[in-house]
Design an enzyme around this catalytic site. Structure first.
Site, PDB file in Angstrom:
ATOM      1  N   TYR A 153       0.801  -1.130  -0.247  1.00  0.00           N
ATOM      2  CA  TYR A 153       0.003  -0.062  -0.128  1.00  0.00           C
ATOM      3  C   TYR A 153       1.015   1.204  -0.067  1.00  0.00           C
ATOM      4  O   TYR A 153       0.456   2.308  -0.452  1.00  0.00           O
ATOM      5  CB  TYR A 153      -0.914  -0.136   1.068  1.00  0.00           C
ATOM      6  CG  TYR A 153      -2.237   0.732   1.042  1.00  0.00           C
ATOM      7  CD1 TYR A 153      -3.018   0.672  -0.231  1.00  0.00           C
ATOM      8  CD2 TYR A 153      -2.528   1.452   2.116  1.00  0.00           C
ATOM      9  CE1 TYR A 153      -4.124   1.346  -0.047  1.00  0.00           C
ATOM     10  CE2 TYR A 153      -3.712   2.549   1.883  1.00  0.00           C
ATOM     11  CZ  TYR A 153      -4.421   2.263   0.844  1.00  0.00           C
ATOM     12  OH  TYR A 153      -5.901   2.979   0.620  1.00  0.00           O
ATOM     13  N   LYS A 160      -3.226   8.178   3.331  1.00  0.00           N
ATOM     14  CA  LYS A 160      -4.368   7.770   4.181  1.00  0.00           C
ATOM     15  C   LYS A 160      -4.336   8.221   5.688  1.00  0.00           C
ATOM     16  O   LYS A 160      -5.217   8.731   6.123  1.00  0.00           O
ATOM     17  CB  LYS A 160      -4.889   6.462   4.101  1.00  0.00           C
ATOM     18  CG  LYS A 160      -5.363   5.899   2.911  1.00  0.00           C
ATOM     19  CD  LYS A 160      -6.812   6.529   2.397  1.00  0.00           C
ATOM     20  CE  LYS A 160      -7.469   5.982   1.392  1.00  0.00           C
ATOM     21  NZ  LYS A 160      -8.596   6.988   0.974  1.00  0.00           N
TER      22      LYS A 160
HETATM   23  N1  LIG Z   1     -11.410  -0.603  -2.381  1.00  0.00           N
HETATM   24  C1  LIG Z   1     -10.523  -0.536  -1.246  1.00  0.00           C
HETATM   25  O1  LIG Z   1     -10.212  -1.665  -1.007  1.00  0.00           O
HETATM   26  C2  LIG Z   1     -10.829   0.642  -0.535  1.00  0.00           C
HETATM   27  C3  LIG Z   1     -10.793   0.023   1.133  1.00  0.00           C
HETATM   28  C4  LIG Z   1     -10.848   1.343   1.974  1.00  0.00           C
HETATM   29  C5  LIG Z   1     -10.923   2.527   1.461  1.00  0.00           C
HETATM   30  N2  LIG Z   1     -11.132   2.803   0.024  1.00  0.00           N
HETATM   31  C6  LIG Z   1     -11.237   4.179  -0.712  1.00  0.00           C
HETATM   32  O2  LIG Z   1     -12.467   4.478  -1.148  1.00  0.00           O
HETATM   33  C7  LIG Z   1     -12.534   5.548  -2.178  1.00  0.00           C
HETATM   34  C8  LIG Z   1     -13.174   5.019  -3.190  1.00  0.00           C
HETATM   35  O3  LIG Z   1     -12.425   4.168  -3.860  1.00  0.00           O
HETATM   36  P1  LIG Z   1     -12.978   2.907  -4.476  1.00  0.00           P
HETATM   37  O4  LIG Z   1     -12.434   1.765  -3.979  1.00  0.00           O
HETATM   38  O5  LIG Z   1     -14.868   3.166  -4.565  1.00  0.00           O
HETATM   39  O6  LIG Z   1     -12.528   2.954  -6.061  1.00  0.00           O
HETATM   40  P2  LIG Z   1     -13.077   3.499  -7.294  1.00  0.00           P
HETATM   41  O7  LIG Z   1     -11.855   3.500  -8.586  1.00  0.00           O
HETATM   42  O8  LIG Z   1     -14.287   3.188  -7.827  1.00  0.00           O
HETATM   43  O9  LIG Z   1     -13.090   5.199  -7.071  1.00  0.00           O
HETATM   44  C9  LIG Z   1     -12.092   5.901  -6.792  1.00  0.00           C
HETATM   45  C10 LIG Z   1     -12.688   7.526  -7.483  1.00  0.00           C
HETATM   46  O10 LIG Z   1     -11.566   8.491  -7.194  1.00  0.00           O
HETATM   47  C11 LIG Z   1     -11.926   9.419  -8.425  1.00  0.00           C
HETATM   48  N3  LIG Z   1     -10.788  10.178  -8.592  1.00  0.00           N
HETATM   49  C12 LIG Z   1      -9.463   9.724  -8.927  1.00  0.00           C
HETATM   50  N4  LIG Z   1      -8.633  10.948  -9.126  1.00  0.00           N
HETATM   51  C13 LIG Z   1      -9.584  12.105  -8.945  1.00  0.00           C
HETATM   52  C14 LIG Z   1      -9.550  13.421  -9.251  1.00  0.00           C
HETATM   53  N5  LIG Z   1      -8.351  13.939  -9.701  1.00  0.00           N
HETATM   54  N6  LIG Z   1     -10.620  14.294  -8.937  1.00  0.00           N
HETATM   55  C15 LIG Z   1     -11.723  13.567  -8.538  1.00  0.00           C
HETATM   56  N7  LIG Z   1     -12.047  12.330  -8.590  1.00  0.00           N
HETATM   57  C16 LIG Z   1     -10.858  11.637  -8.719  1.00  0.00           C
HETATM   58  C17 LIG Z   1     -12.098   8.294  -9.490  1.00  0.00           C
HETATM   59  O11 LIG Z   1     -12.870   8.825 -10.651  1.00  0.00           O
HETATM   60  C18 LIG Z   1     -13.043   7.081  -8.938  1.00  0.00           C
HETATM   61  O12 LIG Z   1     -14.368   7.557  -8.982  1.00  0.00           O
HETATM   62  C19 LIG Z   1     -11.048   5.781  -2.304  1.00  0.00           C
HETATM   63  O13 LIG Z   1     -10.631   6.920  -1.147  1.00  0.00           O
HETATM   64  C20 LIG Z   1     -10.413   4.608  -1.698  1.00  0.00           C
HETATM   65  O14 LIG Z   1      -8.848   4.830  -1.323  1.00  0.00           O
HETATM   66  C21 LIG Z   1     -11.086   1.693  -0.928  1.00  0.00           C
END
Ligand SMILES: NC(=O)c1ccc[n+]([C@@H]2O[C@H](COP(=O)([O-])OP(=O)(O)OC[C@H]3O[C@@H](n4cnc5c(N)ncnc54)[C@H](O)[C@@H]3O)[C@@H](O)[C@H]2O)c1
Length: 254
Positions: A153, A160
């Protein structure tokens, strides 16, 4: 009566129907909220995905690295809603060099991008939405537990950790506006963002076994439900908090 009846929400971060934000928007609508989405980059794709929601919501463009997008966000959202009661930050990005075991060699420019998009944007989004939040409300962000160093990570973990701190400072400064700021620390989920992490399968293999409640890598509903709960009136005195939705892994040793 739904949990979010009458609430007006801005939900960022919908990219596909596996996005955590997609399920937040879906559940929020089912609980009575009016929703506007933001889309980044491939807007036509986001608009297509938005049509699958119970009430296809408007999509406004937002790249959190674009100052003009941020400066005009309140006006553009204001064309669809007369105010906001809640904002969801579900945005994360790090260049490939920031992930996958390259920690000691990553260049600052790449780390800066990761922190700009994944950390600083929590503040930028909150400030951009403030003019619409005159009656107070809730801001919720998506976190991955940053109290530990995880495999692969890397700099996203540092971003984060910054997000967790940023959330506490926002809670400090927005409390006087009646705005609560909280994070949901989700376990690993198979979204586009996760698939872009080289070695993500290391999490996939161990998490379900380590979680006392078990863990479904394909189910974003538990994280989305926590977001909806934090956006509702049922956490009126909670801010600066991190709610773990990870099957219980964060609480286990060994
Ligand atoms: N998937 C996991 O395992 C997980 C676990 C914990 C937290 N998260 C967090 O959840 C959140 C959403 O991620 P996800 O897993 O749903 O994946 P996802 O890829 O569906 O979503 C990530 C989003 O970030 C957006 N993004 C990226 N760069 C951007 C920018 N410059 N301006 C505006 N938007 C932008 C993308 O368009 C996308 O919609 C993130 O913060 C991620 O770190 C994910």
């Amino acid at each position: 009566m739904g949990l979010l009846e009458g609430k007006r929400l801005l939900v960022t971060g919908v990219l596909t129907d596996s996005s955590i934000a997609y399920n937040v928007a879906k559940l929020a609508q089912e609980e009575g909220a009016q929703v506007v989405l933001t889309g980044f980059g491939r807007l036509s794709l986001v608009e297509r995905i938005a049509k699958r929601l119970p009430e296809p919501p408007p999509v406004v463009e937002l790249d959190v690295q674009n100052g003009e997008h941020l400066d005009t966000l309140a006006d553009r959202v204001g064309e669809h809603l007369d105010g906001l009661d809640g904002v969801v930050h579900s945005i994360g990005f790090a260049p490939q060099t920031c992930l996958g075991g390259n920690f000691l060699n990553t260049a600052w420019e790449d780390v800066a991008t990761a922190v700009h998009v994944s950390t600083f944007s929590f503040k930028s989004l909150a400030v951009a939405c403030l003019p619409l939040m005159k009656e107070g409300g809730a801001i919720v962000g998506l976190d991955f537990d940053a109290t530990k160093a995880w495999p692969v990570y890397d700099w996203m973990g540092v971003a984060k950790a910054g997000l967790e701190s940023c959330s506490r400072y926002l809670a400090r400064d927005l409390g006087k506006h009646g705005i609560r700021v909280n994070l949901v620390a989700a376990g690993p989920l198979r979204t586009m963002a996760a698939k872009s992490i080289p070695g993500f399968q290391e999490f996939e293999e161990s998490w379900p076994d380590r979680a006392p409640l078990g863990w479904d890598l394909g189910d974003t509903a538990p994280a989305a439900r926590a977001c909806v709960a934090l956006l509702s009136d049922w956490f009126p005195a909670t801010t600066g908090e991190i709610v773990h939705v990870d099957g219980g892994v964060h609480a286990m040793g060994g």
